[in-house]
Design a protein around this motif. Structure first.
Motif, short mmCIF file in Angstrom:
data_model
loop_
_atom_site.label_atom_id
_atom_site.label_comp_id
_atom_site.label_asym_id
_atom_site.label_seq_id
_atom_site.Cartn_x
_atom_site.Cartn_y
_atom_site.Cartn_z
N ALA A 347 0.87 -1.19 0.00
CA ALA A 347 0.00 0.00 0.00
C ALA A 347 0.90 1.23 0.00
N TYR A 348 0.26 2.41 -0.13
CA TYR A 348 0.97 3.68 -0.03
C TYR A 348 0.27 4.57 1.00
N LYS A 349 1.07 5.44 1.58
CA LYS A 349 0.53 6.49 2.44
C LYS A 349 1.10 7.84 2.01
N ASN A 350 0.38 8.91 2.33
CA ASN A 350 0.91 10.26 2.15
C ASN A 350 2.00 10.49 3.19
N LYS A 351 3.15 10.95 2.74
CA LYS A 351 4.29 11.16 3.64
C LYS A 351 3.97 12.12 4.79
N ASN A 352 3.09 13.08 4.53
CA ASN A 352 2.84 14.14 5.50
C ASN A 352 1.65 13.86 6.41
N THR A 353 0.63 13.18 5.88
CA THR A 353 -0.61 13.01 6.64
C THR A 353 -0.88 11.57 7.05
N ASP A 354 -0.15 10.62 6.51
CA ASP A 354 -0.39 9.18 6.74
C ASP A 354 -1.70 8.70 6.14
N GLN A 355 -2.31 9.52 5.29
CA GLN A 355 -3.51 9.09 4.58
C GLN A 355 -3.16 7.93 3.65
N VAL A 356 -3.98 6.87 3.66
CA VAL A 356 -3.75 5.74 2.77
C VAL A 356 -4.12 6.13 1.34
N ILE A 357 -3.24 5.87 0.41
CA ILE A 357 -3.46 6.19 -1.00
C ILE A 357 -3.67 4.88 -1.74
N SER A 358 -4.87 4.62 -2.18
CA SER A 358 -5.18 3.33 -2.81
C SER A 358 -4.76 3.28 -4.27
N ASN A 359 -4.76 4.44 -4.94
CA ASN A 359 -4.45 4.46 -6.37
C ASN A 359 -3.50 5.60 -6.69
N PRO A 360 -2.20 5.32 -6.84
CA PRO A 360 -1.24 6.41 -7.10
C PRO A 360 -1.47 7.10 -8.43
N PHE A 361 -2.05 6.41 -9.40
CA PHE A 361 -2.32 7.04 -10.70
C PHE A 361 -3.47 8.05 -10.60
N GLU A 362 -4.33 7.87 -9.62
CA GLU A 362 -5.41 8.82 -9.38
C GLU A 362 -4.93 9.96 -8.49
N TYR A 363 -4.07 9.64 -7.53
CA TYR A 363 -3.55 10.64 -6.60
C TYR A 363 -2.59 11.60 -7.31
N LEU A 364 -1.81 11.07 -8.24
CA LEU A 364 -0.96 11.82 -9.16
C LEU A 364 0.36 12.33 -8.59
N ASN A 365 0.41 12.72 -7.34
CA ASN A 365 1.65 13.29 -6.81
C ASN A 365 2.53 12.18 -6.23
N TRP A 366 3.39 11.63 -7.05
CA TRP A 366 4.23 10.51 -6.64
C TRP A 366 5.21 10.91 -5.53
N GLU A 367 5.62 12.16 -5.51
CA GLU A 367 6.63 12.59 -4.55
C GLU A 367 6.11 12.53 -3.11
N GLU A 368 4.80 12.57 -2.93
CA GLU A 368 4.23 12.56 -1.58
C GLU A 368 3.98 11.15 -1.06
N LEU A 369 4.25 10.14 -1.87
CA LEU A 369 3.94 8.77 -1.47
C LEU A 369 5.07 8.12 -0.69
N LYS A 370 4.70 7.33 0.31
CA LYS A 370 5.67 6.45 0.96
C LYS A 370 5.05 5.05 0.99
N PRO A 371 5.88 4.03 0.76
CA PRO A 371 5.35 2.67 0.70
C PRO A 371 5.05 2.10 2.08
N VAL A 372 4.04 1.25 2.12
CA VAL A 372 3.74 0.46 3.31
C VAL A 372 4.20 -0.96 3.00
N TYR A 373 5.05 -1.53 3.86
CA TYR A 373 5.67 -2.80 3.55
C TYR A 373 5.11 -3.95 4.39
N LYS A 374 5.11 -5.12 3.79
CA LYS A 374 4.92 -6.37 4.50
C LYS A 374 6.27 -7.06 4.56
N ASN A 375 6.72 -7.41 5.75
CA ASN A 375 8.01 -8.07 5.92
C ASN A 375 7.80 -9.59 5.90
N LEU A 376 8.53 -10.24 5.00
CA LEU A 376 8.43 -11.70 4.86
C LEU A 376 9.79 -12.33 5.17
#
Length: 434
Positions: A347-376
């Motif tokens: 998943a992605y979150k907004n770097k500043n607000t922690d808002q979950v971003i479900s679709n980066p192509f709709e959100y458009l501002n790639w620079e504000e995204l931070k990844p949410v990771y699953k550790n395996l």
């Protein structure tokens, strides 16, 4: 029934498509390239010998296969001749085995020069092209001024068109970029030499493909670059200049929709990208260096170091959806052998607000995204030499299952590449007979 298959990269290219095409070609009669130019490079390792192809499809290494360059490919004559000479030196015959569409656009010296001048002027804001002239060649095609292979056989028209094109480019080169003009006479002389070299390779490609289909032949369609570099559906403007998603096959070859039976998406077990552009899971630490060195992540076309990052399941799921992927092939798994922990982006979150971003192509501002990771958990053992799925470490099987479950829609990983050699491939399900 013939089962025709598409090999598509699901990331930003360099997923290992060339090896998979080469591996599957033993079951095919034709291999078709339908977009891109010599900006793409497929690296094959056969008996410890590295072979790099930029234009000619990987299937050329199998002497029973006919290879095709469809109309969507832009062709650098000098590069194509170099590849033909290289294959000849390896005693690989091209006679009646390499066919080219008469509608292919030519990539010529003025395309390469303008590409370099543009990138140099943009400096740190450049796209990060391969500087091979691919974008300008496609611009000419869209603007209906390009020279095509068929133009070589009408000398008066060739001279007229070339004069107009060179005047168009030299005006920019001299007046805007303050550089030396390209020479009309030299380019014309070189083009006139090509007539006989290519003449016996020019064919009506849609007719060949439809006849092959009617005669129950197996066809592999070989994509170049990756789906995230698609001109329409990629991370624009940091994309290539052609359609590297599924639609490019039909416009770039003349094949019909009902002639495609299986779409195999090629996915690297981590992500890489060459050049500029968004890369949410990009690493800039010791792990970046580890993946780069272990995976030998240097461009086969330019030699540039690739950027590296963890596998992005958000973007992978979107590319699977866009391309109607039937199944997946996971490559370069062996690069992760020594790791105790492996991350995947879910998943992605907004770097500043922690808002979950479900679709980066709709959100458009790639620079504000931070990844949410699953550790395996990693498998921490070498998988070299393993030939069947059941012998793989449980942690690796769980890694594969996690990817499949995340993507859903019953999309399975049917092939695994666990090394650069042709034989270092594990088949879980037969991709030709799904």
């Amino acid at each position: 029934m013939n089962r025709n298959i598409v090999i598509l990269g699901m990331q930003w290219g360099d997923e290992g498509k060339g090896k998979i095409v080469d591996f599957l070609t033993s079951h095919a009669n034709y291999v078709v390239r339908y977009q891109g130019g010599h900006n793409a490079g497929h690296t094959l390792v056969i008996n410890n010998k590295q072979i790099i192809l930029h234009l000619i499809p990987s299937g050329i290494l199998h002497d029973h296969v006919i290879c095709i360059l469809g109309n969507g490919v832009v062709i650098s004559p000098s590069n194509l001749l170099q590849e033909m000479d290289m294959l000849s030196e390896l005693n690989i015959s091209l006679e009646n085995r390499l066919f080219i569409s008469h509608n292919c656009t030519l990539v010529l010296p003025y395309h390469e020069k303008i590409d370099i001048l543009r990138e140099d002027m943009l400096k740190n804001k450049c796209i990060g092209t391969t500087r091979k002239g691919i974008g300008p060649a496609y611009e000419d095609k869209v603007s209906r001024r390009s020279l095509r292979i068929c133009d070589l056989y009408n000398t008066s028209l060739l001279k007229y068109k070339l004069k107009n094109i060179i005047n168009y480019y030299n005006f920019q080169i001299v007046n805007y970029y303050k550089s030396d003009p390209v020479d009309y006479n030299i380019i014309l002389e070189d083009l006139l030499k090509l007539k006989e070299l290519f003449k016996n390779k020019i064919r009506d490609i849609p007719l060949i493909l439809n006849q092959a289909y009617d005669n129950n032949k197996k066809i592999i369609f070989e994509g170049a670059q990756g789906a995230l570099l698609d001109l329409d559906h990629g991370t624009f403007p940091y994309v290539t200049s052609s359609n590297s998603t599924i639609g490019g096959i039909f416009t770039g070859s003349g094949a019909c929709f009902n002639q495609i039976h299986n779409i195999l998406g090629i996915v690297k077990a981590y992500c890489t990208r060459v050049g500029s552009g968004p890369f949410p899971t990009e690493l800039k630490d010791e792990m970046d260096e580890y993946l780069c060195q272990q995976g030998q992540e240097f461009g086969s076309t330019t030699g540039r170091r690739r950027r590296t990052g963890w596998l992005d399941l958000v973007l992978l799921s979107r590319m699977v959806m866009l391309n109607s992927v039937s199944s997946l092939c996971l490559t370069k798994i062996d690069v992760l052998d020594e790791l105790s922990e492996i991350k995947v982006c879910i998943a992605y979150k907004n770097k500043n607000t922690d808002q979950v971003i479900s679709n980066p192509f709709e959100y458009l501002n790639w620079e504000e995204l931070k990844p949410v990771y699953k550790n395996l958990p990693g498998w921490k053992t070498s998988i070299k030499g393993i030939t069947v799925f059941s012998d793989l470490p449980d942690a690796l099987k769980n890694y594969i299952s996690y990817i499949e479950n995340y993507i859903g829609n019953n999309i399975k990983i049917d092939m695994l590449s666990i090394g650069p050699e042709r034989i270092e491939t594990i088949i879980i399900r037969d991709v030709f007979n799904l």
